[in-house]
Design a protein around this motif. Structure first.
Motif, PDB file in Angstrom:
ATOM      1  N   UNK A  41       0.972  -1.407   0.004  1.00  0.00           N
ATOM      2  CA  UNK A  41      -0.231   0.019  -0.032  1.00  0.00           C
ATOM      3  C   UNK A  41       0.852   1.322   0.058  1.00  0.00           C
ATOM      4  N   UNK A  42       1.983   1.280   0.960  1.00  0.00           N
ATOM      5  CA  UNK A  42       2.697   2.539   1.103  1.00  0.00           C
ATOM      6  C   UNK A  42       3.771   2.493  -0.477  1.00  0.00           C
ATOM      7  N   UNK A  43       4.008   1.541  -0.931  1.00  0.00           N
ATOM      8  CA  UNK A  43       4.752   1.643  -2.207  1.00  0.00           C
ATOM      9  C   UNK A  43       3.829   2.496  -3.194  1.00  0.00           C
ATOM     10  N   UNK A  44       2.455   1.738  -3.412  1.00  0.00           N
ATOM     11  CA  UNK A  44       1.806   2.315  -4.493  1.00  0.00           C
ATOM     12  C   UNK A  44       1.249   3.799  -4.310  1.00  0.00           C
ATOM     13  N   UNK A  45       0.987   4.226  -2.997  1.00  0.00           N
ATOM     14  CA  UNK A  45       0.812   5.322  -2.481  1.00  0.00           C
ATOM     15  C   UNK A  45       1.963   6.448  -2.925  1.00  0.00           C
ATOM     16  N   UNK A  46       3.090   5.991  -2.702  1.00  0.00           N
ATOM     17  CA  UNK A  46       4.384   7.030  -2.753  1.00  0.00           C
ATOM     18  C   UNK A  46       4.452   7.170  -4.225  1.00  0.00           C
ATOM     19  N   UNK A  47       4.177   6.000  -5.206  1.00  0.00           N
ATOM     20  CA  UNK A  47       4.401   6.247  -6.663  1.00  0.00           C
ATOM     21  C   UNK A  47       3.367   7.272  -7.104  1.00  0.00           C
ATOM     22  N   UNK A  48       2.142   7.291  -6.579  1.00  0.00           N
ATOM     23  CA  UNK A  48       1.158   8.170  -6.997  1.00  0.00           C
ATOM     24  C   UNK A  48       0.866   9.341  -6.378  1.00  0.00           C
ATOM     25  N   UNK A  49       1.974   9.723  -5.484  1.00  0.00           N
ATOM     26  CA  UNK A  49       1.893  10.981  -4.429  1.00  0.00           C
ATOM     27  C   UNK A  49       1.343  12.150  -5.114  1.00  0.00           C
ATOM     28  N   UNK A  76      -2.444  14.713   2.554  1.00  0.00           N
ATOM     29  CA  UNK A  76      -1.262  14.389   3.673  1.00  0.00           C
ATOM     30  C   UNK A  76      -0.448  15.500   3.410  1.00  0.00           C
ATOM     31  N   UNK A  77       0.157  16.184   4.554  1.00  0.00           N
ATOM     32  CA  UNK A  77       1.296  17.144   4.572  1.00  0.00           C
ATOM     33  C   UNK A  77       2.698  16.394   4.017  1.00  0.00           C
ATOM     34  N   UNK A  78       3.282  17.322   3.655  1.00  0.00           N
ATOM     35  CA  UNK A  78       4.844  17.076   3.202  1.00  0.00           C
ATOM     36  C   UNK A  78       5.434  15.962   4.325  1.00  0.00           C
ATOM     37  N   UNK A  79       5.308  16.391   5.700  1.00  0.00           N
ATOM     38  CA  UNK A  79       5.802  15.664   6.748  1.00  0.00           C
ATOM     39  C   UNK A  79       5.433  14.138   6.765  1.00  0.00           C
ATOM     40  N   UNK A  80       4.036  14.302   6.574  1.00  0.00           N
ATOM     41  CA  UNK A  80       3.335  12.911   6.416  1.00  0.00           C
ATOM     42  C   UNK A  80       3.958  11.962   5.529  1.00  0.00           C
ATOM     43  N   UNK A  81       3.954  12.677   4.071  1.00  0.00           N
ATOM     44  CA  UNK A  81       4.503  11.938   3.046  1.00  0.00           C
ATOM     45  C   UNK A  81       6.002  11.409   3.477  1.00  0.00           C
ATOM     46  N   UNK A  82       6.788  12.154   4.140  1.00  0.00           N
ATOM     47  CA  UNK A  82       8.291  11.712   4.591  1.00  0.00           C
ATOM     48  C   UNK A  82       8.349  10.633   5.750  1.00  0.00           C
ATOM     49  N   UNK A  83       7.312  10.827   6.259  1.00  0.00           N
ATOM     50  CA  UNK A  83       7.169   9.651   7.428  1.00  0.00           C
ATOM     51  C   UNK A  83       6.773   8.366   6.684  1.00  0.00           C
ATOM     52  N   UNK A  84       5.691   8.488   5.526  1.00  0.00           N
ATOM     53  CA  UNK A  84       5.518   7.282   4.885  1.00  0.00           C
ATOM     54  C   UNK A  84       6.715   6.738   3.870  1.00  0.00           C
ATOM     55  N   UNK A  85       7.355   7.506   3.539  1.00  0.00           N
ATOM     56  CA  UNK A  85       8.848   7.072   2.866  1.00  0.00           C
ATOM     57  C   UNK A  85       9.672   6.462   3.594  1.00  0.00           C
ATOM     58  N   UNK A  86       9.666   7.116   4.864  1.00  0.00           N
ATOM     59  CA  UNK A  86      10.717   6.421   5.821  1.00  0.00           C
ATOM     60  C   UNK A  86      10.098   5.022   6.201  1.00  0.00           C
ATOM     61  N   UNK A  87       8.931   4.853   6.404  1.00  0.00           N
ATOM     62  CA  UNK A  87       8.400   3.515   6.886  1.00  0.00           C
ATOM     63  C   UNK A  87       8.444   2.687   5.786  1.00  0.00           C
ATOM     64  N   UNK A  88       8.278   3.229   4.283  1.00  0.00           N
ATOM     65  CA  UNK A  88       8.305   2.022   3.436  1.00  0.00           C
ATOM     66  C   UNK A  88       9.804   1.369   3.379  1.00  0.00           C
ATOM     67  N   UNK A  89      10.646   2.497   3.375  1.00  0.00           N
ATOM     68  CA  UNK A  89      12.021   1.946   3.384  1.00  0.00           C
ATOM     69  C   UNK A  89      12.264   0.866   4.377  1.00  0.00           C
ATOM     70  N   UNK A  90      11.906   1.293   5.530  1.00  0.00           N
ATOM     71  CA  UNK A  90      11.957   0.286   6.725  1.00  0.00           C
ATOM     72  C   UNK A  90      11.305  -0.964   6.552  1.00  0.00           C
ATOM     73  N   UNK A  91       9.995  -1.180   6.003  1.00  0.00           N
ATOM     74  CA  UNK A  91       9.599  -2.398   5.913  1.00  0.00           C
ATOM     75  C   UNK A  91       9.836  -3.184   4.478  1.00  0.00           C
TER      76      UNK A  91
END
Length: 319
Positions: free
Chosen positions: A1-9, A24-39
């Protein structure tokens, strides 16, 4: 889900603005990108463990080390969210994976490209006493090996030898009265030499299959960092008859229950609410045929065969 969401940000933000929705705010997208890399690391491990078309027991140790390395990565300290997640996951990791099952360790040893070297590296990495742990592992392996050796010995006793191929030792060393003295003397010397050699070799026992396998160098991997472990054991079954039988059983152990659960879900899709009149024989035939067809396609594409099919392929051809 995070992978597809970041692709179509960009598209998601535009859709939210056009429909007067909160985006989502820019900081929310930053958290999602960091969590995506972690998972992402755990996503690869999940796919590896849940595979059902090739054995997984022999490489679980490398994946466990990879997960441990990710959880202990200091890069997560700068992110409060990821740091809390990593600490909680590492606590569970220590509870369930700090002391891996001895059977799975043996399965890792039965990978000819790893053998005991990977086990030593694992215990060294987690800070265990390598000598003590390796001694314990070898004791377990020898116990299993002796049990499988009994099975192989019992199977060999049931092998039928035609009368014309049986060895008659009495005829070999008894000289006929009409035979020449030179030939009779040669047979006596050969018989005496065999007795001497057998007595002398008892002082220097021959290496067992297990000792030979562990002492031989590891098998190098291919350029793509892979090895068909089942094909290797099938090829070397004559050299290691006992260990090949062990490999057939130990490498068939699934690391994850996903493969077994998928078998039941496949039957559930075939026998559903709208198809309830199938007989048990028909249902079994449909499930087995689907599995055989998938395995046949995997073999054509060059993917490894499953455990029992790999060892039984020659037998089925003979039949």
């Amino acid at each position: 889900m995070l992978h597809e969401a970041l692709k179509y940000k960009t598209a998601l933000n535009r859709f939210a603005r056009e429909n007067f929705m909160d985006s989502p705010l820019d900081e929310d997208w930053a958290k999602a990108e960091a969590l995506h890399g972690f998972l992402q690391e755990f996503n690869e491990a999940t796919k590896a463990f849940s595979a059902d078309r090739h054995p997984t027991a022999h490489f679980f140790l490398k994946m466990v080390l990879a997960i441990r390395l990710v959880l202990l990565d200091e890069a997560w300290n700068s992110n409060e969210l990821l740091n809390a997640i990593a600490n909680a996951m590492y606590t569970k990791f220590q509870k369930y994976w700090a002391q891996p099952n001895m059977v799975l360790l043996i399965a890792a040893v039965l990978d000819p490209s790893q053998k005991l070297d990977l086990i030593k590296f694992y215990f060294y990495t987690i800070g265990e006493n390598v000598e003590v742990k390796m001694r314990e592992l070898k004791q377990y392996m020898r116990r299993y090996y002796l049990e499988y050796e009994k099975i192989v010995r019992c199977q060999s006793l049931h092998v039928f030898i035609p009368p014309d191929e049986q060895d008659t030792s009495e005829d070999t060393f008894i000289c006929s009265p009409s035979g020449s003295g030179q030939l009779c003397g040669k047979r006596r010397v050969e018989f005496a030499f065999e007795q001497f050699a057998s007595q002398n070799s008892s002082a220097h026992p021959e290496r067992s299959e297990l000792d030979a396998y562990l002492e031989d160098p590891r098998v190098p991997k291919r350029a793509d960092d892979s090895i068909n472990v089942l094909a290797w054991w099938k090829k070397n079954a004559d050299a290691y008859p006992t260990l090949s039988l062990m490999a057939r059983d130990f490498l068939a152990i699934p690391v994850s229950t996903v493969s077994s659960e998928s078998a039941f879900s496949a039957a559930g899709r075939i026998l559903g609410k709208n198809r309830t009149s199938l007989s048990p024989e028909t249902l079994e035939a449909l499930v087995c045929a689907k599995d055989w067809l998938i395995g046949f396609n995997d073999e054509e594409e060059g993917e490894p065969m499953t455990g029992k099919r790999m060892f039984d392929s020659e037998d089925s051809d003979d039949e």
